[in-house]
Motif scaffolding. Structure first.
Motif, PDB file in Angstrom:
ATOM      1  N   ASP A   1     -54.896   9.813  68.129  1.00 31.76           N
ATOM      2  CA  ASP A   1     -55.754   9.717  69.530  1.00 31.76           C
ATOM      3  C   ASP A   1     -54.927  10.242  70.489  1.00 31.76           C
ATOM      4  O   ASP A   1     -53.953   9.921  70.875  1.00 31.76           O
TER       5      ASP A   1
ATOM      6  N   SER B   1     -55.109  10.792  73.602  1.00 31.94           N
ATOM      7  CA  SER B   1     -54.960  10.025  74.781  1.00 31.94           C
ATOM      8  C   SER B   1     -53.616   8.825  74.797  1.00 31.94           C
ATOM      9  O   SER B   1     -53.262   8.655  75.547  1.00 31.94           O
ATOM     10  N   ALA B   2     -53.463   8.340  73.492  1.00 37.44           N
ATOM     11  CA  ALA B   2     -52.485   7.404  73.468  1.00 37.44           C
ATOM     12  C   ALA B   2     -51.264   7.784  73.367  1.00 37.44           C
ATOM     13  O   ALA B   2     -50.180   7.036  72.925  1.00 37.44           O
TER      14      ALA B   2
ATOM     15  N   GLY C   1     -50.178   7.180  69.458  1.00 38.77           N
ATOM     16  CA  GLY C   1     -51.616   7.462  69.067  1.00 38.77           C
ATOM     17  C   GLY C   1     -51.836   7.922  67.664  1.00 38.77           C
ATOM     18  O   GLY C   1     -52.527   8.842  67.490  1.00 38.77           O
TER      19      GLY C   1
ATOM     20  N   TYR D   1     -52.521   7.066  63.647  1.00 35.32           N
ATOM     21  CA  TYR D   1     -52.984   5.961  62.876  1.00 35.32           C
ATOM     22  C   TYR D   1     -53.448   6.399  61.588  1.00 35.32           C
ATOM     23  O   TYR D   1     -53.436   7.842  60.991  1.00 35.32           O
TER      24      TYR D   1
ATOM     25  N   SER E   1     -52.787   1.205  62.834  1.00 33.27           N
ATOM     26  CA  SER E   1     -51.558   2.034  63.636  1.00 33.27           C
ATOM     27  C   SER E   1     -50.157   2.553  62.524  1.00 33.27           C
ATOM     28  O   SER E   1     -49.731   1.932  61.705  1.00 33.27           O
TER      29      SER E   1
END
Length: 378
Positions: A81, A83-84, A88, A90, A100
């Motif tokens: 991800d 943006s994380a 981010g 996973y 996660s």
């Protein structure tokens, strides 16, 4: 002390896939597990990210098939991800959605060649805001392309091997393609005033893939060499063979803004004196331990060794290097130092020059890895 969680990224889509796997094996076996929790993440040859599959620590280059990342039993896809950021990461697979992987403190991208050492992965991690070991986007991209490396080095006043760059997309546009362009290639070499032998190599490849030595002005041989290099990259370099010894210098700059440090320069000595035409090809580097051995420091006068170190540091700074690089030079009989190329993620295999050079300079393999990681965590 809480351990820092470090993703060790390896494999990838480049020709150097297997070398990256063995480099990662070396890093994973040597990393200080009292300070770091390494998380192996492999990239398959078709670009899929995975973890939990085959343990890379068992991989090597002796005997059997070359190691390769595969989605197998126990493998879980790794999803990002963007943006994380550091949170981010996973694991995919279960029907109830991604799981996660936890907070990631930094990435050690032990990737060689395109799609790993060329700024692409570096750009991805920059967008995520995840710290990573090694050169940034610009230096990685520039040093992956030998043509542009030479432009930067020349602009900095550093000597490089004479040569030309060939766009193979424009050669032999008839049915015969590059194979029928020998006379045109001969004319280009002659116009540039290059003396034989010449070395023909892809501009964007590593580990000596696609490199051919051409001893004389023979159109068929030159076309064949260019054709082989073009299998790896449409941009091909034809360089005059430099009379001299190939000397490699490890450069280390873990933290941005520091002055780069250099190890004692080393030399790969070929152990086949009966073969006068031998050069350090892929098999000599990785597949045949009897073909060569590493000597650090190289058997050269101290004044010459220090000049190699100064030149390597200047080259590293000229391309805006960071973290680590191995600067490969030629040392001419008169002591002149000529820069050949810069590897921004040099091999970490058991027989690789980079860790051996630092070991000979007083920095152990484990401490070298720790310095690189701590430099990006600061």
């Amino acid at each position: 002390m809480e351990k820092k969680r470090i993703v060790v990224l390896y494999g990838g889509r480049a020709d150097e896939h297997s070398i990256s796997c063995v480099s990662a094996a070396g890093v994973l076996k040597a990393i200080d597990r009292e300070r770091y929790e390494p998380i192996p993440v492999g990239i398959t040859r078709d670009g899929r990210w995975e973890t939990g599959g085959e343990d890379p620590r068992q991989w090597g280059l002796s005997g059997g098939d070359l190691p390769s990342v595969r989605m197998g039993e126990g493998s879980r896809p790794v999803l990002l991800d963007i943006s994380a950021g550091c949170d981010g990461w996973y694991l995919g697979g279960p029907a109830d959605g991604p799981e996660s992987l936890g907070h990631i403190d930094a990435v050690f991208p032990v990737l060689h060649g395109p799609y790993g050492e060329d700024g692409t992965v570096q750009g991805l991690l920059e967008m995520m805001g995840v710290p990573y070991v090694g050169c940034g986007v610009f230096a990685s991209a520039a040093c992956m392309d030998k043509h542009y490396t030479k432009i930067l080095l020349e602009e900095a006043g550093l000597p490089v091997a004479p040569g030309i760059t060939v766009d193979t997309r424009l050669l032999g546009e008839g049915a015969g393609g590059v194979s029928e362009a020998g006379q045109d290639l001969l004319a280009q070499v002659e116009a540039a005033g290059l003396a034989y032998p010449v070395f023909v190599k892809p501009s964007r490849a590593g580990s000596s893939f696609g490199v051919t030595k051409v001893d004389g002005a023979d159109a068929a041989s030159l076309a064949s060499a260019v054709q082989e290099a073009a299998r790896h990259d449409w941009r091909v370099l034809v360089e005059e063979g430099v009379e001299g010894r190939e000397i490699e210098c490890a450069v280390l700059c873990p933290r941005a803004g520091q002055e780069p440090r250099t190890a004692w320069p080393g030399e790969v000595v070929l152990d086949r004196p009966e073969d006068d035409d031998a050069f350090y090809d892929f098999d000599s580097k990785y597949m045949d331990s009897s073909a060569s051995h590493v000597e650090v420091p190289a058997d050269l006068p101290d004044e010459t060794l220090q000049e190699v170190r100064r030149t390597a540091a200047r080259a590293f700074q000229a391309v805006d290097g960071a973290g680590l690089s191995r600067v490969d030079c030629f040392v001419a009989p008169d002591g002149r130092v000529i820069v050949n190329e810069i590897n921004t993620m040099p091999g970490f295999t058991p027989i690789s020059m980079y860790p051996k050079a630092w070991q000979a300079t007083g920095l152990t393999y484990t401490d070298l890895i720790s310095e690189l990681i701590e430099g990006v965590l600061a």
